[in-house]
Write a protein that holds these residues in place. Structure first.
Motif, PDB file in Angstrom:
ATOM      1  N   PRO A 108      42.095 -42.241 -22.312  1.00 25.08           N
ATOM      2  CA  PRO A 108      41.855 -43.624 -21.896  1.00 25.08           C
ATOM      3  C   PRO A 108      42.892 -44.017 -20.838  1.00 25.08           C
ATOM      4  O   PRO A 108      44.019 -43.518 -20.843  1.00 25.08           O
ATOM      5  CB  PRO A 108      42.055 -44.423 -23.191  1.00 25.08           C
ATOM      6  N   ALA A 109      42.513 -44.896 -19.937  1.00 25.18           N
ATOM      7  CA  ALA A 109      43.367 -45.254 -18.796  1.00 25.18           C
ATOM      8  C   ALA A 109      44.767 -45.699 -19.219  1.00 25.18           C
ATOM      9  O   ALA A 109      45.752 -45.374 -18.553  1.00 25.18           O
ATOM     10  CB  ALA A 109      42.694 -46.345 -17.966  1.00 25.18           C
ATOM     11  N   ASP A 110      44.881 -46.418 -20.337  1.00 24.52           N
ATOM     12  CA  ASP A 110      46.190 -46.903 -20.787  1.00 24.52           C
ATOM     13  C   ASP A 110      47.117 -45.774 -21.232  1.00 24.52           C
ATOM     14  O   ASP A 110      48.329 -45.961 -21.314  1.00 24.52           O
ATOM     15  CB  ASP A 110      46.035 -47.888 -21.936  1.00 24.52           C
ATOM     16  N   TYR A 111      46.566 -44.601 -21.549  1.00 21.55           N
ATOM     17  CA  TYR A 111      47.351 -43.485 -22.073  1.00 21.55           C
ATOM     18  C   TYR A 111      47.341 -42.281 -21.127  1.00 21.55           C
ATOM     19  O   TYR A 111      47.708 -41.183 -21.514  1.00 21.55           O
ATOM     20  CB  TYR A 111      46.822 -43.069 -23.443  1.00 21.55           C
ATOM     21  N   SER A 112      46.919 -42.472 -19.885  1.00 25.22           N
ATOM     22  CA  SER A 112      46.746 -41.351 -18.954  1.00 25.22           C
ATOM     23  C   SER A 112      48.074 -40.656 -18.645  1.00 25.22           C
ATOM     24  O   SER A 112      49.141 -41.265 -18.683  1.00 25.22           O
ATOM     25  CB  SER A 112      46.104 -41.838 -17.661  1.00 25.22           C
ATOM     26  N   MET A 113      47.976 -39.368 -18.363  1.00 25.64           N
ATOM     27  CA  MET A 113      49.117 -38.543 -17.957  1.00 25.64           C
ATOM     28  C   MET A 113      48.626 -37.592 -16.873  1.00 25.64           C
ATOM     29  O   MET A 113      47.485 -37.147 -16.906  1.00 25.64           O
ATOM     30  CB  MET A 113      49.649 -37.719 -19.122  1.00 25.64           C
ATOM     31  N   GLU A 114      49.479 -37.281 -15.911  1.00 25.42           N
ATOM     32  CA  GLU A 114      49.143 -36.348 -14.846  1.00 25.42           C
ATOM     33  C   GLU A 114      50.102 -35.166 -14.911  1.00 25.42           C
ATOM     34  O   GLU A 114      51.298 -35.344 -15.140  1.00 25.42           O
ATOM     35  CB  GLU A 114      49.255 -37.029 -13.482  1.00 25.42           C
ATOM     36  N   PHE A 115      49.549 -33.956 -14.679  1.00 25.77           N
ATOM     37  CA  PHE A 115      50.334 -32.734 -14.782  1.00 25.77           C
ATOM     38  C   PHE A 115      50.178 -31.883 -13.531  1.00 25.77           C
ATOM     39  O   PHE A 115      49.181 -31.973 -12.833  1.00 25.77           O
ATOM     40  CB  PHE A 115      49.882 -31.922 -15.999  1.00 25.77           C
ATOM     41  N   GLN A 116      51.171 -31.044 -13.293  1.00 26.89           N
ATOM     42  CA  GLN A 116      51.101 -30.036 -12.246  1.00 26.89           C
ATOM     43  C   GLN A 116      51.367 -28.696 -12.909  1.00 26.89           C
ATOM     44  O   GLN A 116      52.334 -28.545 -13.653  1.00 26.89           O
ATOM     45  CB  GLN A 116      52.144 -30.305 -11.170  1.00 26.89           C
ATOM     46  N   VAL A 117      50.486 -27.727 -12.658  1.00 23.12           N
ATOM     47  CA  VAL A 117      50.609 -26.390 -13.229  1.00 23.12           C
ATOM     48  C   VAL A 117      50.718 -25.406 -12.074  1.00 23.12           C
ATOM     49  O   VAL A 117      49.877 -25.411 -11.172  1.00 23.12           O
ATOM     50  CB  VAL A 117      49.393 -26.047 -14.113  1.00 23.12           C
ATOM     51  N   GLN A 118      51.762 -24.552 -12.108  1.00 22.75           N
ATOM     52  CA  GLN A 118      51.926 -23.574 -11.033  1.00 22.75           C
ATOM     53  C   GLN A 118      52.776 -22.409 -11.508  1.00 22.75           C
ATOM     54  O   GLN A 118      53.551 -22.533 -12.451  1.00 22.75           O
ATOM     55  CB  GLN A 118      52.557 -24.216  -9.806  1.00 22.75           C
ATOM     56  N   SER A 119      52.624 -21.276 -10.819  1.00 22.74           N
ATOM     57  CA  SER A 119      53.458 -20.111 -11.100  1.00 22.74           C
ATOM     58  C   SER A 119      54.653 -20.121 -10.152  1.00 22.74           C
ATOM     59  O   SER A 119      54.619 -20.798  -9.128  1.00 22.74           O
ATOM     60  CB  SER A 119      52.648 -18.827 -10.914  1.00 22.74           C
ATOM     61  N   ASN A 120      55.672 -19.335 -10.497  1.00 26.03           N
ATOM     62  CA  ASN A 120      56.817 -19.263  -9.595  1.00 26.03           C
ATOM     63  C   ASN A 120      56.583 -18.248  -8.478  1.00 26.03           C
ATOM     64  O   ASN A 120      57.365 -18.162  -7.542  1.00 26.03           O
ATOM     65  CB  ASN A 120      58.105 -18.955 -10.360  1.00 26.03           C
ATOM     66  N   GLY A 121      55.509 -17.444  -8.552  1.00 27.44           N
ATOM     67  CA  GLY A 121      55.166 -16.493  -7.499  1.00 27.44           C
ATOM     68  C   GLY A 121      56.055 -15.271  -7.441  1.00 27.44           C
ATOM     69  O   GLY A 121      55.950 -14.472  -6.525  1.00 27.44           O
ATOM     70  N   ASN A 122      56.917 -15.065  -8.415  1.00 27.99           N
ATOM     71  CA  ASN A 122      57.866 -13.963  -8.422  1.00 27.99           C
ATOM     72  C   ASN A 122      57.347 -12.851  -9.329  1.00 27.99           C
ATOM     73  O   ASN A 122      57.343 -13.002 -10.547  1.00 27.99           O
ATOM     74  CB  ASN A 122      59.225 -14.481  -8.896  1.00 27.99           C
ATOM     75  N   ASN A 123      56.938 -11.709  -8.763  1.00 26.40           N
ATOM     76  CA  ASN A 123      56.410 -10.602  -9.558  1.00 26.40           C
ATOM     77  C   ASN A 123      57.458  -9.948 -10.447  1.00 26.40           C
ATOM     78  O   ASN A 123      57.122  -9.353 -11.462  1.00 26.40           O
ATOM     79  CB  ASN A 123      55.793  -9.531  -8.655  1.00 26.40           C
ATOM     80  N   VAL A 124      58.739 -10.016 -10.078  1.00 25.90           N
ATOM     81  CA  VAL A 124      59.801  -9.407 -10.865  1.00 25.90           C
ATOM     82  C   VAL A 124      60.042 -10.194 -12.147  1.00 25.90           C
ATOM     83  O   VAL A 124      60.246  -9.623 -13.218  1.00 25.90           O
ATOM     84  CB  VAL A 124      61.100  -9.303 -10.033  1.00 25.90           C
TER      85      VAL A 124
END
Length: 152
Positions: free
Chosen positions: A53-69
């Motif tokens: 619901p709009a009153d309880y909304s949350m926004e997230f960002q999901v990403q990798s660090n891009g480091n294969n090691v």
């Protein structure tokens, strides 16, 4: 004559206020469900998500660090109305081999609050569950491909 026009205008406005709440659609219940073939824990198959619901909304960002090691997957809280109202955020990461890791964010929430997981350098499934006063909502369920720093 002016008095009648004013009374009619006020009556019309009052009528609009009384009927405004009657046309809203009911919210989606906060109890998530997942079928065994769609979004089962420990698999890379995603399932349905819900909108807070709009009153309880949350926004997230999901990403990798891009480091294969040292591959890492990062989930960050970016903002939302639920900072002072939501009570818990659970994040689950599933790797291609079926291994599952979980982390929890607890109040006080703040922009930039992050959980980090060691992850597969291939792809990883991230699920985010938010516990609001109205129930628990699965707000994110995606398979995230791991991206390297050097794509060549």
């Amino acid at each position: 004559m002016k008095r009648i026009a004013l009374i009619l205008a006020l009556a019309f406005a009052a009528g609009m206020l009384f009927t405004a709440g009657c046309v809203q659609s009911p919210g989606i219940p906060g109890i998530p469900t997942a079928s065994p073939t769609s979004g089962a824990p420990g698999t890379l198959t995603t399932g349905p998500t819900q909108q807070l619901p709009a009153d309880y909304s949350m926004e997230f960002q999901v990403q990798s660090n891009g480091n294969n090691v040292n591959p890492m997957m990062e989930v960050s809280l970016r903002g939302g109305n639920g900072f002072n109202l939501d009570t818990r955020i659970d994040v689950t990461q599933t790797e291609p081999d079926g291994s599952v890791q979980t982390a929890t964010m607890l109040p006080p929430f703040y922009q930039g609050q992050t959980v980090t997981f060691p992850c597969s350098a291939d792809k990883n499934r991230i699920e985010i569950w938010v516990t609001a006063p109205t129930g628990q909502y699965k707000v994110y369920d995606q398979v995230i491909p791991f991206k390297t720093l050097n794509p060549y």
